[in-house]
Motif scaffolding. Structure first.
Motif, PDB file in Angstrom:
ATOM      1  N   ALA A 124      -2.253 -15.383  -6.677  1.00  0.00           N
ATOM      2  CA  ALA A 124      -1.087 -14.558  -7.012  1.00  0.00           C
ATOM      3  C   ALA A 124       0.215 -15.166  -6.520  1.00  0.00           C
ATOM      4  CB  ALA A 124      -1.262 -13.158  -6.436  1.00  0.00           C
ATOM      5  N   ARG A 125       0.145 -16.113  -5.608  1.00  0.00           N
ATOM      6  CA  ARG A 125       1.318 -16.817  -5.086  1.00  0.00           C
ATOM      7  C   ARG A 125       2.346 -15.855  -4.484  1.00  0.00           C
ATOM      8  NH1 ARG A 125       2.325 -21.545  -9.700  1.00  0.00           N
ATOM      9  NH2 ARG A 125       0.240 -22.490  -9.507  1.00  0.00           N
ATOM     10  N   ILE A 126       1.839 -14.905  -3.709  1.00  0.00           N
ATOM     11  CA  ILE A 126       2.719 -13.957  -3.013  1.00  0.00           C
ATOM     12  C   ILE A 126       2.959 -14.515  -1.614  1.00  0.00           C
ATOM     13  CG2 ILE A 126       2.983 -11.583  -2.198  1.00  0.00           C
ATOM     14  CD1 ILE A 126       0.895 -10.796  -4.334  1.00  0.00           C
ATOM     15  N   LYS A 127       4.181 -14.911  -1.333  1.00  0.00           N
ATOM     16  CA  LYS A 127       4.479 -15.536  -0.054  1.00  0.00           C
ATOM     17  C   LYS A 127       5.409 -14.706   0.823  1.00  0.00           C
ATOM     18  CE  LYS A 127       3.793 -20.192  -1.901  1.00  0.00           C
ATOM     19  NZ  LYS A 127       4.390 -21.544  -2.119  1.00  0.00           N
ATOM     20  N   GLU A 128       5.965 -13.641   0.244  1.00  0.00           N
ATOM     21  CA  GLU A 128       6.853 -12.755   0.987  1.00  0.00           C
ATOM     22  C   GLU A 128       6.504 -11.305   0.668  1.00  0.00           C
ATOM     23  OE1 GLU A 128      11.141 -14.271   1.379  1.00  0.00           O
ATOM     24  OE2 GLU A 128      10.505 -15.040  -0.589  1.00  0.00           O
ATOM     25  N   LEU A 129       6.786 -10.418   1.619  1.00  0.00           N
ATOM     26  CA  LEU A 129       6.474  -9.007   1.425  1.00  0.00           C
ATOM     27  C   LEU A 129       7.189  -8.429   0.207  1.00  0.00           C
ATOM     28  CD1 LEU A 129       6.546  -7.661   5.114  1.00  0.00           C
ATOM     29  CD2 LEU A 129       4.528  -8.114   3.692  1.00  0.00           C
ATOM     30  N   LYS A 130       8.395  -8.905  -0.079  1.00  0.00           N
ATOM     31  CA  LYS A 130       9.149  -8.349  -1.200  1.00  0.00           C
ATOM     32  C   LYS A 130       8.490  -8.647  -2.541  1.00  0.00           C
ATOM     33  CE  LYS A 130      12.331 -12.313  -1.539  1.00  0.00           C
ATOM     34  NZ  LYS A 130      13.750 -12.724  -1.427  1.00  0.00           N
ATOM     35  N   GLN A 131       7.552  -9.601  -2.559  1.00  0.00           N
ATOM     36  CA  GLN A 131       6.837  -9.918  -3.789  1.00  0.00           C
ATOM     37  C   GLN A 131       5.651  -8.991  -4.052  1.00  0.00           C
ATOM     38  OE1 GLN A 131       6.422 -14.194  -2.554  1.00  0.00           O
ATOM     39  NE2 GLN A 131       7.091 -14.603  -4.652  1.00  0.00           N
ATOM     40  N   MET A 147      -1.486   2.727   7.096  1.00  0.00           N
ATOM     41  CA  MET A 147      -0.245   2.712   7.868  1.00  0.00           C
ATOM     42  C   MET A 147       0.439   1.342   7.775  1.00  0.00           C
ATOM     43  SD  MET A 147       0.044   3.560  11.928  1.00  0.00           S
ATOM     44  CE  MET A 147       1.575   3.564  12.826  1.00  0.00           C
ATOM     45  N   LEU A 148      -0.340   0.288   7.860  1.00  0.00           N
ATOM     46  CA  LEU A 148       0.223  -1.062   7.779  1.00  0.00           C
ATOM     47  C   LEU A 148       0.741  -1.377   6.376  1.00  0.00           C
ATOM     48  CD1 LEU A 148      -2.375  -2.924   9.993  1.00  0.00           C
ATOM     49  CD2 LEU A 148       0.084  -2.792  10.455  1.00  0.00           C
ATOM     50  N   ALA A 149       0.057  -0.859   5.362  1.00  0.00           N
ATOM     51  CA  ALA A 149       0.545  -1.041   3.994  1.00  0.00           C
ATOM     52  C   ALA A 149       1.917  -0.387   3.834  1.00  0.00           C
ATOM     53  CB  ALA A 149      -0.454  -0.462   3.000  1.00  0.00           C
ATOM     54  N   ASP A 150       2.061   0.808   4.396  1.00  0.00           N
ATOM     55  CA  ASP A 150       3.367   1.481   4.363  1.00  0.00           C
ATOM     56  C   ASP A 150       4.412   0.677   5.129  1.00  0.00           C
ATOM     57  OD1 ASP A 150       2.507   3.549   2.811  1.00  0.00           O
ATOM     58  OD2 ASP A 150       2.766   5.118   4.319  1.00  0.00           O
ATOM     59  N   ARG A 157      11.636  -3.049   2.000  1.00  0.00           N
ATOM     60  CA  ARG A 157      12.513  -2.103   1.292  1.00  0.00           C
ATOM     61  C   ARG A 157      12.134  -1.979  -0.183  1.00  0.00           C
ATOM     62  NH1 ARG A 157      18.491  -3.526   3.938  1.00  0.00           N
ATOM     63  NH2 ARG A 157      17.885  -3.106   6.107  1.00  0.00           N
ATOM     64  N   LEU A 158      10.836  -1.898  -0.405  1.00  0.00           N
ATOM     65  CA  LEU A 158      10.331  -1.724  -1.762  1.00  0.00           C
ATOM     66  C   LEU A 158      10.199  -0.234  -2.082  1.00  0.00           C
ATOM     67  CD1 LEU A 158       7.506  -4.420  -1.671  1.00  0.00           C
ATOM     68  CD2 LEU A 158       9.741  -4.638  -2.748  1.00  0.00           C
ATOM     69  N   ILE A 159      10.147   0.090  -3.344  1.00  0.00           N
ATOM     70  CA  ILE A 159       9.891   1.461  -3.760  1.00  0.00           C
ATOM     71  C   ILE A 159       8.400   1.722  -3.579  1.00  0.00           C
ATOM     72  CG2 ILE A 159       9.926   3.086  -5.694  1.00  0.00           C
ATOM     73  CD1 ILE A 159      12.269   1.474  -6.839  1.00  0.00           C
ATOM     74  N   SER A 160       8.077   2.712  -2.775  1.00  0.00           N
ATOM     75  CA  SER A 160       6.684   2.952  -2.392  1.00  0.00           C
ATOM     76  C   SER A 160       5.748   3.085  -3.586  1.00  0.00           C
ATOM     77  CB  SER A 160       6.585   4.204  -1.521  1.00  0.00           C
ATOM     78  OG  SER A 160       5.255   4.412  -1.102  1.00  0.00           O
ATOM     79  N   GLU A 161       6.209   3.799  -4.621  1.00  0.00           N
ATOM     80  CA  GLU A 161       5.358   4.047  -5.788  1.00  0.00           C
ATOM     81  C   GLU A 161       5.094   2.781  -6.608  1.00  0.00           C
ATOM     82  OE1 GLU A 161       6.894   7.713  -4.272  1.00  0.00           O
ATOM     83  OE2 GLU A 161       7.937   5.873  -4.888  1.00  0.00           O
ATOM     84  N   MET A 162       5.845   1.733  -6.335  1.00  0.00           N
ATOM     85  CA  MET A 162       5.682   0.501  -7.092  1.00  0.00           C
ATOM     86  C   MET A 162       4.729  -0.486  -6.427  1.00  0.00           C
ATOM     87  SD  MET A 162       7.241   0.951  -9.841  1.00  0.00           S
ATOM     88  CE  MET A 162       7.107  -0.710 -10.482  1.00  0.00           C
ATOM     89  N   VAL A 163       4.184  -0.117  -5.272  1.00  0.00           N
ATOM     90  CA  VAL A 163       3.150  -0.921  -4.605  1.00  0.00           C
ATOM     91  C   VAL A 163       1.901  -0.058  -4.571  1.00  0.00           C
ATOM     92  CG1 VAL A 163       2.479  -2.196  -2.553  1.00  0.00           C
ATOM     93  CG2 VAL A 163       4.890  -2.082  -3.214  1.00  0.00           C
ATOM     94  N   PHE A 164       0.854  -0.513  -5.209  1.00  0.00           N
ATOM     95  CA  PHE A 164      -0.312   0.322  -5.447  1.00  0.00           C
ATOM     96  C   PHE A 164      -1.350   0.153  -4.343  1.00  0.00           C
ATOM     97  CE2 PHE A 164       1.587  -0.931  -9.526  1.00  0.00           C
ATOM     98  CZ  PHE A 164       2.071   0.316  -9.907  1.00  0.00           C
TER      99      PHE A 164
END
Length: 307
Positions: A124-131, A147-150, A157-164
């Motif tokens: 997935a090449r996710i290297k930063e939390l914002k990704q 708790m850690l996912a939150d 500073r992501l929209i919570s509903e957009m991270v599943f």
């Protein structure tokens, strides 16, 4: 004919006797299991002192019947504790706080050295939390992994509903989903985290670096206070401390076979485990961790009820 009848009667008596003995044996084993101090454990490294104590008969030599009940999902450990199939369980403070809010008073026997890492799929090449936006994270609901996912979402500073947040309770299944490219990110503890790192999956967050120390062994309050079980609890603590001393003295590689047996990993994984991992004697959890877990859980439950 008479001989045949005698044989048949003899065989019938033998069969009935065998059934009676089997029932008697089952009843005896059930009574022994009920009287034993039972602790629910996971195929994770924070349980190693208990595995060492069992393997080297420390419980027996100290004069108590302590039995380990192995589960691969934290929720199964907690269910066994709530339903009184075990007296104690290796868990985390968020799960423990959840059990208490649902009506099972608990006592902390000790903290553990468990930590959790947020590990992303290298494909997935996710290297930063914002990704993590529009990505899936495998975790267990109302646990330290939730708790850690939150925390990861809030930090970026992501929209919570957009991270599943996807509930995957079995730690082995969670790891396999990462390996099979079925999940974008997972929250793992050791040794599953080491397996993921060995396969070049990036680590984006570590619970130790955000000041969380959430691993605990918890007991049902009524079982901990049961006067008939005090010797068992004392033996558990003494054996636990002895096992910690042995692990710290000899190192994890000395217990490679034991780790492989209980955690289902090979020797290469054991050799790749962090060399600086230490196991402290039994001690109560920090107040700030207890408060942090309780505060997050209360907000999470309120938020879910509003939804």
């Amino acid at each position: 004919m008479a001989v045949a009848m005698l044989v048949a009667v003899a065989c019938g008596q033998s069969y009935e006797e065998q059934k009676r003995l089997s029932r008697s044996e089952r009843q005896r084993l059930a009574k022994e299991n009920e009287a034993a101090l039972k602790i629910a454990v996971m195929p994770t490294l924070d349980c190693l002192p208990l595995y060492v104590a069992r393997q080297y008969h420390l419980f027996d030599s100290l004069g108590a019947d302590v039995r380990l009940k192995l589960y691969t999902a934290q929720m199964d450990c907690d269910t066994a504790l709530v339903n009184k199939r075990v007296e104690g369980a290796v868990t985390d403070m968020v799960r423990a706080a959840r059990m208490e809010t649902l009506g099972t008073p608990l006592v902390y026997i000790t903290t553990t050295n468990a930590y959790w890492q947020l590990i992303t799929n290298r494909i997935a090449r996710i290297k930063e939390l914002k990704q993590l936006n529009d990505k899936m994270i495998a975790m267990t609901r109302y646990s330290v992994t939730d708790m850690l996912a939150d925390h990861a979402v809030d930090s970026a500073r992501l929209i919570s509903e957009m991270v599943f947040r996807i509930q995957v309770n079995d730690v082995d299944v969670r790891l396999r989903m990462l390996q099979n490219n079925e999940m974008d990110a997972v929250l793992l503890t050791e040794p599953q985290a080491t397996v993921a790192r060995m396969q070049k999956n990036p680590v984006l967050m570590d619970s130790r670096k955000v000041g969380m120390k959430m691993g605990v062994i918890a007991a049902r309050q009524e079982a901990r206070n049961d006067t008939a079980r005090q010797k068992q609890w004392n033996v558990l603590l003494k054996a636990y401390n002895m096992a910690c001393d042995s692990i710290n003295k000899h190192g994890l590689k000395h217990y490679s076979q034991l780790i492989s047996q209980y955690c289902k990993v090979n020797a290469a994984v054991v050799n790749a485990l962090p060399a600086d991992l230490k196991f402290a004697h039994a001690m109560p959890p920090r107040k700030e961790d207890m408060e942090r877990a309780a505060e997050w859980l209360a907000k999470k439950v309120d938020s879910d009820e509003i939804k």
